[in-house]
Design a protein around this motif. Sequence first.
Motif, mmCIF file in Angstrom:
data_model
loop_
_atom_site.group_PDB
_atom_site.id
_atom_site.type_symbol
_atom_site.label_atom_id
_atom_site.label_comp_id
_atom_site.label_asym_id
_atom_site.label_seq_id
_atom_site.Cartn_x
_atom_site.Cartn_y
_atom_site.Cartn_z
ATOM 1 N N GLN A 155 0.832 -1.200 0.000
ATOM 2 C CA GLN A 155 0.000 0.000 0.000
ATOM 3 C C GLN A 155 0.869 1.253 0.000
ATOM 4 O O GLN A 155 0.612 2.201 -0.751
ATOM 5 C CB GLN A 155 -0.916 0.014 1.230
ATOM 6 N N LEU A 156 1.907 1.250 0.847
ATOM 7 C CA LEU A 156 2.792 2.416 0.908
ATOM 8 C C LEU A 156 3.513 2.634 -0.424
ATOM 9 O O LEU A 156 3.663 3.771 -0.870
ATOM 10 C CB LEU A 156 3.809 2.261 2.033
ATOM 11 N N ALA A 157 3.967 1.559 -1.049
ATOM 12 C CA ALA A 157 4.664 1.684 -2.331
ATOM 13 C C ALA A 157 3.746 2.314 -3.375
ATOM 14 O O ALA A 157 4.169 3.211 -4.115
ATOM 15 C CB ALA A 157 5.167 0.323 -2.802
ATOM 16 N N LEU A 158 2.490 1.876 -3.428
ATOM 17 C CA LEU A 158 1.536 2.448 -4.376
ATOM 18 C C LEU A 158 1.287 3.925 -4.094
ATOM 19 O O LEU A 158 1.268 4.755 -5.007
ATOM 20 C CB LEU A 158 0.215 1.684 -4.316
ATOM 21 N N LEU A 159 1.093 4.265 -2.829
ATOM 22 C CA LEU A 159 0.811 5.657 -2.472
ATOM 23 C C LEU A 159 2.016 6.562 -2.710
ATOM 24 O O LEU A 159 1.870 7.693 -3.180
ATOM 25 C CB LEU A 159 0.341 5.756 -1.027
ATOM 26 N N HIS A 160 3.216 6.073 -2.386
ATOM 27 C CA HIS A 160 4.425 6.869 -2.644
ATOM 28 C C HIS A 160 4.597 7.103 -4.141
ATOM 29 O O HIS A 160 4.972 8.202 -4.553
ATOM 30 C CB HIS A 160 5.663 6.198 -2.048
ATOM 31 N N SER A 161 4.329 6.089 -4.940
ATOM 32 C CA SER A 161 4.426 6.241 -6.384
ATOM 33 C C SER A 161 3.442 7.299 -6.881
ATOM 34 O O SER A 161 3.798 8.151 -7.703
ATOM 35 C CB SER A 161 4.147 4.896 -7.075
#
Length: 76
Positions: A31-37
């Motif tokens: 989830q964090l990777a998607l949001l950071h992207s």
Amino acid sequence: MNNASMDYVIALYVRLSIEDLKVDSLSIQSQLALLHSYADDMEGIPNAQVEEFIDNGHSGTNFERPHFQEMMRAIE
């Protein structure tokens, strides 16, 4: 006001409940990777500060989650 003179903060909120562990669900890291992207791709918000708020193991049926409440206080 000129956007270049403004400071921006982007709040990223993720949650994974105990129930989510029983099904194929996105992990906190995913989830964090998607949001950071997504935040990295935001145009017009240069050099924004990114803050993470993570509630791991909390139900989504109400808003009485510690880091959700912390995020809301930060927004106010």
